[in-house]
Design a protein around this motif. Sequence first.
Motif, PDB file in Angstrom:
ATOM      1  N   SER A 111       0.828  -1.219   0.000  1.00  0.00           N
ATOM      2  CA  SER A 111       0.000   0.000   0.000  1.00  0.00           C
ATOM      3  C   SER A 111       0.853   1.256   0.000  1.00  0.00           C
ATOM      4  O   SER A 111       0.495   2.263  -0.622  1.00  0.00           O
ATOM      5  N   GLU A 112       2.000   1.213   0.698  1.00  0.00           N
ATOM      6  CA  GLU A 112       2.916   2.361   0.708  1.00  0.00           C
ATOM      7  C   GLU A 112       3.415   2.640  -0.706  1.00  0.00           C
ATOM      8  O   GLU A 112       3.471   3.797  -1.149  1.00  0.00           O
ATOM      9  N   SER A 113       3.763   1.586  -1.443  1.00  0.00           N
ATOM     10  CA  SER A 113       4.216   1.760  -2.821  1.00  0.00           C
ATOM     11  C   SER A 113       3.108   2.314  -3.711  1.00  0.00           C
ATOM     12  O   SER A 113       3.334   3.232  -4.505  1.00  0.00           O
ATOM     13  N   ALA A 114       1.902   1.763  -3.561  1.00  0.00           N
ATOM     14  CA  ALA A 114       0.774   2.232  -4.376  1.00  0.00           C
ATOM     15  C   ALA A 114       0.465   3.695  -4.087  1.00  0.00           C
ATOM     16  O   ALA A 114       0.122   4.470  -5.001  1.00  0.00           O
ATOM     17  N   LEU A 115       0.604   4.093  -2.821  1.00  0.00           N
ATOM     18  CA  LEU A 115       0.367   5.489  -2.439  1.00  0.00           C
ATOM     19  C   LEU A 115       1.366   6.421  -3.123  1.00  0.00           C
ATOM     20  O   LEU A 115       1.024   7.536  -3.536  1.00  0.00           O
ATOM     21  N   ILE A 116       2.601   5.963  -3.262  1.00  0.00           N
ATOM     22  CA  ILE A 116       3.620   6.770  -3.944  1.00  0.00           C
ATOM     23  C   ILE A 116       3.253   6.940  -5.421  1.00  0.00           C
ATOM     24  O   ILE A 116       3.374   8.039  -5.983  1.00  0.00           O
ATOM     25  N   PHE A 117       2.790   5.876  -6.047  1.00  0.00           N
ATOM     26  CA  PHE A 117       2.331   5.986  -7.434  1.00  0.00           C
ATOM     27  C   PHE A 117       1.189   6.998  -7.545  1.00  0.00           C
ATOM     28  O   PHE A 117       1.130   7.790  -8.489  1.00  0.00           O
TER      29      PHE A 117
END
Length: 282
Positions: A111-117
């Motif tokens: 989720s942290e990665s998706a939030l960055i996207f």
Amino acid sequence: GEAYEHLGRALSNLISPQEQVFLVRDVYFILADNPEEFVRFILASPENIRGMFRKHIITEGKPDPATLHLLYDKKDPLIRRAVVATADILGREGFDIILSGLFDRDPDVASESALIFDRRDMVPDTPKEKAQYLFVKKRWNELVLMGRAGVPILIRLLKEGEQKERRDIIKALGKSRNPEVLTVLKSYLHDTDPLIVGDVVSAIAEMGGPEAESILEACLSAQYPLIRMEASWGLERMGWKPKNDQLRVLSLLARENWAGLARLGKTAIPGLINALRETHSA
């Protein structure tokens, strides 16, 4: 972690911009030689404070991408999530870590990665990466439209997910026109949860076609009234015409259309007698 969060908020909200610059520099040099603690602090900090560290990271080269990769290999998911958050500060040099985070087995890291996207207003390029991003974001309707890249993920979740997630996925799969999806949905007509079966019936109706019609006709005789009703309404949405009086009676019974059954006369009597044996409004 909690102490870092309080410090990050203080740096963000409780001091002047000039004081921020000096204190961010001081915090950086205190933590720079301890990369594990540094990434923990970045994760706990607000966005504006994270951005202020970028200049120091680029100038001093700490932590560098190689160090972040080593930290990402740790078993602690909190550390991996913190590494992903820190990689965002590095820009392009940290992108491969962010992309790896999308596929992390821990949902918080992914989720942290998706939030960055999302913050970058980006979607991954390749079908596999885009499908993984949509999976992490739980955007099932978009995932099903990706065909071979997305549908297998949904089918896997259909086996493993919680009830609400499974129901949402079934509704999304109903938008597919893939015959293999129809076969998968058909296998869930025997699920132990009547709500799941009802959603499967509705999804099959949305897919449409001769095979879907045959499946729904069989569901008119299902054990649960909810499933029979979904089958009847689904057939009507498909523009279905009963092939014989038996199917006509079953469809009217499923919707409890007593007036329609009365108009059928003697043909409806056996079905009405069976309905009286059930505990409902017949």
